[in-house]
Design an enzyme around this catalytic site. Structure first.
Site, short mmCIF file in Angstrom:
data_model
loop_
_atom_site.label_atom_id
_atom_site.label_comp_id
_atom_site.label_asym_id
_atom_site.label_seq_id
_atom_site.Cartn_x
_atom_site.Cartn_y
_atom_site.Cartn_z
N ARG A 1 0.85 -1.18 0.00
CA ARG A 1 0.00 0.00 0.00
C ARG A 1 0.89 1.23 0.00
O ARG A 1 1.89 1.29 0.68
CB ARG A 1 -0.90 0.04 1.23
CG ARG A 1 -1.82 1.26 1.26
CD ARG A 1 -2.59 1.37 2.54
NE ARG A 1 -1.76 1.46 3.72
CZ ARG A 1 -1.15 2.58 4.14
NH1 ARG A 1 -1.26 3.69 3.46
NH2 ARG A 1 -0.42 2.57 5.22
N THR A 2 0.50 2.20 -0.80
CA THR A 2 1.10 3.53 -0.74
C THR A 2 -0.03 4.51 -0.45
O THR A 2 -1.18 4.27 -0.84
CB THR A 2 1.82 3.93 -2.05
OG1 THR A 2 0.87 3.94 -3.11
CG2 THR A 2 2.94 2.96 -2.37
N SER A 3 0.30 5.59 0.23
CA SER A 3 -0.73 6.56 0.61
C SER A 3 -1.21 7.39 -0.56
O SER A 3 -2.37 7.76 -0.63
CB SER A 3 -0.18 7.50 1.68
OG SER A 3 0.25 6.76 2.79
N THR A 4 -0.30 7.70 -1.47
CA THR A 4 -0.65 8.53 -2.62
C THR A 4 -0.03 7.94 -3.88
O THR A 4 0.91 7.15 -3.81
CB THR A 4 -0.14 9.97 -2.44
OG1 THR A 4 1.28 9.94 -2.30
CG2 THR A 4 -0.75 10.65 -1.22
N ALA B 1 -4.04 4.03 -1.22
CA ALA B 1 -5.13 4.45 -0.32
C ALA B 1 -4.54 4.86 1.01
O ALA B 1 -3.49 4.39 1.41
CB ALA B 1 -6.11 3.30 -0.10
#
Length: 151
Positions: free
Chosen positions: A7-10, A37
Protein backbone atom coordinates in the site's frame (compact mmCIF):
# COMPACT_ATOMS: atom_id res chain seq x y z
CA UNK A 1 -0.28 -19.87 -2.25
CA UNK A 2 1.61 -16.77 -1.12
CA UNK A 3 -0.11 -13.45 -1.76
CA UNK A 4 1.55 -10.09 -1.22
CA UNK A 5 -0.19 -6.86 -0.30
CA UNK A 6 1.41 -3.43 -0.65
CA UNK A 7 0.00 0.00 0.00
CA UNK A 8 1.10 3.53 -0.74
CA UNK A 9 -0.73 6.56 0.61
CA UNK A 10 -0.65 8.53 -2.62
CA UNK A 11 -0.10 7.81 -6.29
CA UNK A 12 3.27 9.63 -6.28
CA UNK A 13 4.70 7.18 -3.71
CA UNK A 14 6.74 4.30 -5.09
CA UNK A 15 5.90 0.78 -3.81
CA UNK A 16 8.99 -0.85 -5.39
CA UNK A 17 10.81 -1.40 -2.07
CA UNK A 18 7.74 -3.21 -0.72
CA UNK A 19 7.43 -5.31 -3.87
CA UNK A 20 11.15 -6.21 -3.79
CA UNK A 21 10.90 -7.28 -0.13
CA UNK A 22 7.91 -9.50 -0.87
CA UNK A 23 9.63 -11.08 -3.88
CA UNK A 24 12.72 -11.78 -1.71
CA UNK A 25 10.35 -13.51 0.72
CA UNK A 26 8.92 -15.89 -1.87
CA UNK A 27 5.91 -14.02 -3.28
CA UNK A 28 5.66 -14.13 -7.06
CA UNK A 29 5.35 -10.73 -8.75
CA UNK A 30 2.02 -11.80 -10.25
CA UNK A 31 0.66 -12.42 -6.75
CA UNK A 32 1.53 -8.98 -5.38
CA UNK A 33 -1.36 -6.53 -5.16
CA UNK A 34 -0.75 -2.79 -4.69
CA UNK A 35 -3.33 -0.38 -3.32
CA UNK A 36 -3.10 3.40 -3.34
CA UNK A 37 -5.13 4.45 -0.32
CA UNK A 38 -4.84 6.13 3.02
CA UNK A 39 -3.93 3.78 5.86
CA UNK A 40 -7.00 4.97 7.75
CA UNK A 41 -9.37 3.59 5.11
CA UNK A 42 -10.61 0.07 5.73
CA UNK A 43 -11.67 -0.42 2.10
CA UNK A 44 -8.88 -1.13 -0.34
CA UNK A 45 -9.87 -2.11 -3.88
CA UNK A 46 -7.05 -4.62 -4.44
CA UNK A 47 -7.24 -6.12 -0.95
CA UNK A 48 -11.03 -6.33 -1.30
CA UNK A 49 -10.55 -8.10 -4.65
CA UNK A 50 -8.01 -10.60 -3.27
CA UNK A 51 -9.79 -11.53 -0.01
CA UNK A 52 -12.48 -13.73 -1.63
CA UNK A 53 -9.84 -15.49 -3.77
CA UNK A 54 -7.79 -16.68 -0.79
CA UNK A 55 -8.23 -20.25 0.38
CA UNK A 56 -7.39 -22.20 3.51
CA UNK A 57 -3.62 -22.72 3.69
CA UNK A 58 -2.77 -19.52 1.76
CA UNK A 59 -0.58 -16.89 3.37
CA UNK A 60 -0.78 -13.11 2.99
CA UNK A 61 2.56 -11.33 3.24
CA UNK A 62 3.03 -7.63 3.93
CA UNK A 63 6.22 -5.70 4.61
CA UNK A 64 4.89 -3.95 7.73
CA UNK A 65 1.58 -3.93 9.58
CA UNK A 66 1.02 -0.27 8.75
CA UNK A 67 0.97 -1.26 5.06
CA UNK A 68 -2.05 -3.43 5.80
CA UNK A 69 -3.88 -1.01 8.08
CA UNK A 70 -3.28 1.73 10.64
CA UNK A 71 -6.51 1.08 12.45
CA UNK A 72 -6.43 -1.42 15.31
CA UNK A 73 -10.10 -2.38 14.85
CA UNK A 74 -9.52 -3.05 11.13
CA UNK A 75 -6.36 -5.09 11.85
CA UNK A 76 -8.13 -7.13 14.51
CA UNK A 77 -11.12 -7.75 12.23
CA UNK A 78 -8.92 -8.65 9.27
CA UNK A 79 -6.71 -10.89 11.42
CA UNK A 80 -9.75 -12.69 12.83
CA UNK A 81 -11.24 -13.20 9.37
CA UNK A 82 -7.97 -14.62 8.05
CA UNK A 83 -7.60 -16.91 11.08
CA UNK A 84 -11.20 -18.17 10.79
CA UNK A 85 -10.60 -19.00 7.14
CA UNK A 86 -7.29 -20.76 7.87
CA UNK A 87 -5.25 -18.12 6.04
CA UNK A 88 -1.89 -17.10 7.46
CA UNK A 89 -0.46 -13.61 7.76
CA UNK A 90 3.27 -12.89 7.72
CA UNK A 91 4.74 -9.44 8.39
CA UNK A 92 8.16 -9.51 6.75
CA UNK A 93 10.06 -6.62 8.41
CA UNK A 94 8.76 -7.39 11.88
CA UNK A 95 9.19 -11.14 11.48
CA UNK A 96 5.72 -11.84 12.81
CA UNK A 97 3.36 -14.51 11.54
CA UNK A 98 0.01 -15.82 12.69
CA UNK A 99 0.99 -19.47 12.41
CA UNK A 100 1.88 -19.62 16.13
CA UNK A 101 0.22 -18.44 19.33
CA UNK A 102 3.19 -16.17 20.00
CA UNK A 103 2.94 -14.71 16.49
CA UNK A 104 -0.74 -13.97 16.94
CA UNK A 105 0.01 -12.24 20.25
CA UNK A 106 2.75 -10.14 18.62
CA UNK A 107 0.38 -9.28 15.76
CA UNK A 108 -2.04 -7.81 18.30
CA UNK A 109 0.69 -5.89 20.13
CA UNK A 110 2.23 -4.46 16.96
CA UNK A 111 -1.10 -3.18 15.70
CA UNK A 112 -1.32 -0.65 18.55
CA UNK A 113 1.83 1.37 17.57
CA UNK A 114 0.65 1.34 13.94
CA UNK A 115 -2.54 3.13 14.97
CA UNK A 116 -0.68 5.50 17.32
CA UNK A 117 1.69 6.47 14.52
CA UNK A 118 -1.24 7.34 12.27
CA UNK A 119 -2.89 9.44 15.00
CA UNK A 120 0.33 11.33 15.77
CA UNK A 121 1.08 11.92 12.08
CA UNK A 122 -2.44 13.31 11.53
CA UNK A 123 -2.20 15.50 14.65
CA UNK A 124 1.24 16.80 13.66
CA UNK A 125 0.03 17.56 10.14
CA UNK A 126 -3.01 19.42 11.48
CA UNK A 127 -0.88 21.45 13.91
CA UNK A 128 1.65 22.29 11.20
CA UNK A 129 -1.10 23.40 8.85
CA UNK A 130 -2.69 25.58 11.52
CA UNK A 131 0.65 27.15 12.44
CA UNK A 132 1.55 27.65 8.80
CA UNK A 133 -1.76 29.34 8.02
CA UNK A 134 -1.24 31.80 10.86
CA UNK A 135 2.32 32.51 9.74
CA UNK A 136 1.37 33.32 6.16
CA UNK A 137 2.53 30.02 4.72
CA UNK A 138 3.04 29.81 0.98
CA UNK A 139 3.23 26.74 -1.21
CA UNK A 140 6.93 26.51 -0.26
CA UNK A 141 5.91 25.49 3.25
CA UNK A 142 5.84 27.03 6.70
CA UNK A 143 9.53 26.47 7.48
CA UNK A 144 10.77 28.14 4.29
CA UNK A 145 8.45 31.10 4.80
CA UNK A 146 9.42 31.66 8.44
CA UNK A 147 13.11 31.17 7.66
CA UNK A 148 12.91 33.83 4.94
CA UNK A 149 11.39 36.32 7.39
CA UNK A 150 14.45 35.97 9.67
CA UNK A 151 17.01 36.59 6.93
Amino acid sequence: MLLGCCRTSTADRNPDHQIDALVRNGVGRGNIHVDVASGAKASRPKLDLVMPLMREGDTVKVTRLDRLSRSVPHLVTLGAELRERGIGLHVVEQGVGTATTEGRAMFGMLSVPAELQAVYRKRCSRCSSAAAGGAGCTSRGWYATSLQSHI
